[in-house]
Design a protein around this motif. Sequence first.
Motif, PDB file in Angstrom:
ATOM      1  N   LYS A   1       0.850  -1.178   0.000  1.00 28.33           N
ATOM      2  CA  LYS A   1       0.000   0.000   0.000  1.00 28.33           C
ATOM      3  C   LYS A   1       0.890   1.234   0.000  1.00 28.33           C
ATOM      4  CE  LYS A   1      -3.767   2.316   2.326  1.00 28.33           C
ATOM      5  NZ  LYS A   1      -4.773   2.267   3.355  1.00 28.33           N
ATOM      6  N   ALA A   2       0.586   2.136  -0.937  1.00 26.12           N
ATOM      7  CA  ALA A   2       1.324   3.395  -1.017  1.00 26.12           C
ATOM      8  C   ALA A   2       0.337   4.542  -0.860  1.00 26.12           C
ATOM      9  CB  ALA A   2       2.042   3.498  -2.362  1.00 26.12           C
ATOM     10  N   VAL A   3       0.724   5.565  -0.092  1.00 21.52           N
ATOM     11  CA  VAL A   3      -0.148   6.722   0.128  1.00 21.52           C
ATOM     12  C   VAL A   3       0.642   8.009  -0.086  1.00 21.52           C
ATOM     13  CG1 VAL A   3      -1.730   5.568   1.707  1.00 21.52           C
ATOM     14  CG2 VAL A   3       0.300   6.649   2.605  1.00 21.52           C
ATOM     15  N   PRO A   4      -0.024   9.049  -0.617  1.00 15.62           N
ATOM     16  CA  PRO A   4       0.616  10.358  -0.742  1.00 15.62           C
ATOM     17  C   PRO A   4       0.332  11.202   0.499  1.00 15.62           C
ATOM     18  CG  PRO A   4      -1.444  10.370  -1.924  1.00 15.62           C
ATOM     19  CD  PRO A   4      -1.281   8.987  -1.351  1.00 15.62           C
TER      20      PRO A   4
ATOM     21  N   LEU B   1       7.255  -9.042  -3.478  1.00 16.61           N
ATOM     22  CA  LEU B   1       7.173  -7.734  -2.820  1.00 16.61           C
ATOM     23  C   LEU B   1       7.522  -6.599  -3.778  1.00 16.61           C
ATOM     24  CD1 LEU B   1       8.593  -8.249   0.782  1.00 16.61           C
ATOM     25  CD2 LEU B   1       6.308  -7.522   0.130  1.00 16.61           C
ATOM     26  N   SER B   2       8.524  -6.799  -4.611  1.00 18.23           N
ATOM     27  CA  SER B   2       8.932  -5.727  -5.522  1.00 18.23           C
ATOM     28  C   SER B   2       7.847  -5.423  -6.552  1.00 18.23           C
ATOM     29  CB  SER B   2      10.243  -6.081  -6.219  1.00 18.23           C
ATOM     30  OG  SER B   2      10.087  -7.244  -7.003  1.00 18.23           O
ATOM     31  N   VAL B   3       7.176  -6.453  -7.052  1.00 16.36           N
ATOM     32  CA  VAL B   3       6.083  -6.243  -8.018  1.00 16.36           C
ATOM     33  C   VAL B   3       4.923  -5.526  -7.337  1.00 16.36           C
ATOM     34  CG1 VAL B   3       4.378  -7.418  -9.457  1.00 16.36           C
ATOM     35  CG2 VAL B   3       6.736  -8.211  -9.443  1.00 16.36           C
ATOM     36  N   ALA B   4       4.585  -5.941  -6.131  1.00 20.84           N
ATOM     37  CA  ALA B   4       3.491  -5.300  -5.396  1.00 20.84           C
ATOM     38  C   ALA B   4       3.823  -3.841  -5.093  1.00 20.84           C
ATOM     39  CB  ALA B   4       3.209  -6.064  -4.108  1.00 20.84           C
ATOM     40  N   ARG B   5       5.061  -3.553  -4.737  1.00 23.80           N
ATOM     41  CA  ARG B   5       5.470  -2.169  -4.466  1.00 23.80           C
ATOM     42  C   ARG B   5       5.358  -1.298  -5.715  1.00 23.80           C
ATOM     43  NH1 ARG B   5       8.903  -1.063   0.159  1.00 23.80           N
ATOM     44  NH2 ARG B   5       9.110  -2.922   1.416  1.00 23.80           N
ATOM     45  N   GLN B   6       5.828  -1.827  -6.849  1.00 23.11           N
ATOM     46  CA  GLN B   6       5.773  -1.064  -8.101  1.00 23.11           C
ATOM     47  C   GLN B   6       4.328  -0.762  -8.495  1.00 23.11           C
ATOM     48  OE1 GLN B   6       7.888  -3.453 -10.913  1.00 23.11           O
ATOM     49  NE2 GLN B   6       9.903  -2.910 -10.116  1.00 23.11           N
ATOM     50  N   LYS B   7       3.474  -1.774  -8.390  1.00 21.19           N
ATOM     51  CA  LYS B   7       2.067  -1.579  -8.754  1.00 21.19           C
ATOM     52  C   LYS B   7       1.372  -0.599  -7.816  1.00 21.19           C
ATOM     53  CE  LYS B   7       1.066  -6.021 -10.940  1.00 21.19           C
ATOM     54  NZ  LYS B   7       0.216  -7.226 -10.847  1.00 21.19           N
ATOM     55  N   SER B   8       1.664  -0.696  -6.519  1.00 28.18           N
ATOM     56  CA  SER B   8       1.006   0.209  -5.574  1.00 28.18           C
ATOM     57  C   SER B   8       1.478   1.649  -5.769  1.00 28.18           C
ATOM     58  CB  SER B   8       1.236  -0.243  -4.133  1.00 28.18           C
ATOM     59  OG  SER B   8       2.593  -0.109  -3.781  1.00 28.18           O
ATOM     60  N   MET B   9       2.742   1.839  -6.119  1.00 27.71           N
ATOM     61  CA  MET B   9       3.233   3.190  -6.409  1.00 27.71           C
ATOM     62  C   MET B   9       2.553   3.758  -7.648  1.00 27.71           C
ATOM     63  SD  MET B   9       5.314   4.518  -4.236  1.00 27.71           S
ATOM     64  CE  MET B   9       6.266   5.726  -5.121  1.00 27.71           C
ATOM     65  N   ALA B  10       2.409   2.947  -8.676  1.00 31.71           N
ATOM     66  CA  ALA B  10       1.732   3.405  -9.897  1.00 31.71           C
ATOM     67  C   ALA B  10       0.280   3.756  -9.601  1.00 31.71           C
ATOM     68  CB  ALA B  10       1.824   2.332 -10.969  1.00 31.71           C
ATOM     69  N   ASN B  11      -0.389   2.923  -8.810  1.00 34.70           N
ATOM     70  CA  ASN B  11      -1.782   3.200  -8.437  1.00 34.70           C
ATOM     71  C   ASN B  11      -1.879   4.462  -7.584  1.00 34.70           C
ATOM     72  OD1 ASN B  11      -2.672   0.938  -9.774  1.00 34.70           O
ATOM     73  ND2 ASN B  11      -2.847  -0.324  -7.922  1.00 34.70           N
TER      74      ASN B  11
ATOM     75  N   ARG C   1      -5.782  12.040  -9.698  1.00 34.86           N
ATOM     76  CA  ARG C   1      -7.221  12.137  -9.974  1.00 34.86           C
ATOM     77  C   ARG C   1      -7.983  12.808  -8.843  1.00 34.86           C
ATOM     78  NH1 ARG C   1      -8.757   6.154 -12.326  1.00 34.86           N
ATOM     79  NH2 ARG C   1      -7.548   6.292 -14.245  1.00 34.86           N
ATOM     80  N   SER C   2      -7.513  12.614  -7.626  1.00 29.83           N
ATOM     81  CA  SER C   2      -8.238  13.151  -6.476  1.00 29.83           C
ATOM     82  C   SER C   2      -7.731  14.527  -6.045  1.00 29.83           C
ATOM     83  CB  SER C   2      -8.147  12.172  -5.297  1.00 29.83           C
ATOM     84  OG  SER C   2      -6.799  12.037  -4.881  1.00 29.83           O
ATOM     85  N   GLY C   3      -6.847  15.128  -6.833  1.00 26.04           N
ATOM     86  CA  GLY C   3      -6.349  16.457  -6.499  1.00 26.04           C
ATOM     87  C   GLY C   3      -5.244  16.449  -5.463  1.00 26.04           C
ATOM     88  N   GLY C   4      -4.593  15.320  -5.273  1.00 26.99           N
ATOM     89  CA  GLY C   4      -3.525  15.212  -4.283  1.00 26.99           C
ATOM     90  C   GLY C   4      -2.165  15.494  -4.884  1.00 26.99           C
ATOM     91  N   THR C   5      -1.155  14.981  -4.205  1.00 28.06           N
ATOM     92  CA  THR C   5       0.226  15.190  -4.636  1.00 28.06           C
ATOM     93  C   THR C   5       0.852  13.849  -5.011  1.00 28.06           C
ATOM     94  OG1 THR C   5       0.859  15.076  -2.321  1.00 28.06           O
ATOM     95  CG2 THR C   5       0.574  17.274  -3.256  1.00 28.06           C
ATOM     96  N   PRO C   6       0.849  13.487  -6.293  1.00 31.27           N
ATOM     97  CA  PRO C   6       1.341  12.176  -6.706  1.00 31.27           C
ATOM     98  C   PRO C   6       2.839  11.963  -6.484  1.00 31.27           C
ATOM     99  CG  PRO C   6       0.621  13.446  -8.619  1.00 31.27           C
ATOM    100  CD  PRO C   6       0.279  14.233  -7.412  1.00 31.27           C
ATOM    101  N   ARG C   7       3.615  13.035  -6.451  1.00 33.82           N
ATOM    102  CA  ARG C   7       5.071  12.872  -6.289  1.00 33.82           C
ATOM    103  C   ARG C   7       5.474  12.547  -4.853  1.00 33.82           C
ATOM    104  NH1 ARG C   7       7.904  17.174 -10.359  1.00 33.82           N
ATOM    105  NH2 ARG C   7       6.615  16.628 -12.145  1.00 33.82           N
ATOM    106  N   THR C   8       4.542  12.630  -3.936  1.00 28.17           N
ATOM    107  CA  THR C   8       4.860  12.347  -2.530  1.00 28.17           C
ATOM    108  C   THR C   8       4.443  10.939  -2.116  1.00 28.17           C
ATOM    109  OG1 THR C   8       2.762  13.273  -1.785  1.00 28.17           O
ATOM    110  CG2 THR C   8       4.642  14.788  -1.913  1.00 28.17           C
ATOM    111  N   CYS C   9       4.110  10.077  -3.053  1.00 28.14           N
ATOM    112  CA  CYS C   9       3.679   8.704  -2.732  1.00 28.14           C
ATOM    113  C   CYS C   9       4.827   7.912  -2.101  1.00 28.14           C
ATOM    114  CB  CYS C   9       3.200   7.986  -3.985  1.00 28.14           C
ATOM    115  SG  CYS C   9       1.614   8.553  -4.586  1.00 28.14           S
ATOM    116  N   GLN C  10       4.497   7.179  -1.058  1.00 33.01           N
ATOM    117  CA  GLN C  10       5.452   6.308  -0.393  1.00 33.01           C
ATOM    118  C   GLN C  10       4.756   5.014  -0.009  1.00 33.01           C
ATOM    119  OE1 GLN C  10       7.013   8.308   3.032  1.00 33.01           O
ATOM    120  NE2 GLN C  10       8.524   9.461   1.836  1.00 33.01           N
ATOM    121  N   VAL C  11       5.485   3.909  -0.102  1.00 37.23           N
ATOM    122  CA  VAL C  11       4.970   2.612   0.308  1.00 37.23           C
ATOM    123  C   VAL C  11       5.003   2.563   1.821  1.00 37.23           C
ATOM    124  CG1 VAL C  11       5.280   0.125   0.209  1.00 37.23           C
ATOM    125  CG2 VAL C  11       5.698   1.502  -1.820  1.00 37.23           C
TER     126      VAL C  11
END
Length: 98
Positions: free
Chosen positions: A49-52, A65-75, A82-92
């Motif tokens: 799970k990655a959140v901004p 784990l690496s595949v799940a991390r990559q996919k969660s970062m992309a999501n 889309r929600s008006g947030g900050t996509p560059r601040t995403c962290q797992v």
Amino acid sequence: MTRNIARRCSPWVLPSLLSLTFALTAGCSSKPPATRYATSTLGSACYAKAVPTAGEGGLAWGSSLSVARQKSMANCMRYASRSGGTPRTCQVVLAKCK
């Protein structure tokens, strides 16, 4: 009038319909049930799970784990933008395997 209608039907109609119904039911009951849904052993074992800092995050499943991390970062980046947030601040923030 009811008596006349009852007399017109042959005495073999009802037993033959019942036997046909039982034969069809018995033929179908011996078949093994078809699997309609994938079992839990076929799914991916790891998730992340990655959140901004602002906006919506992303949860993803993967075979490692690496595949799940990559996919969660992309999501996370997609949903945050889309929600008006900050996509560059995403962290797992969470990554585990079953």
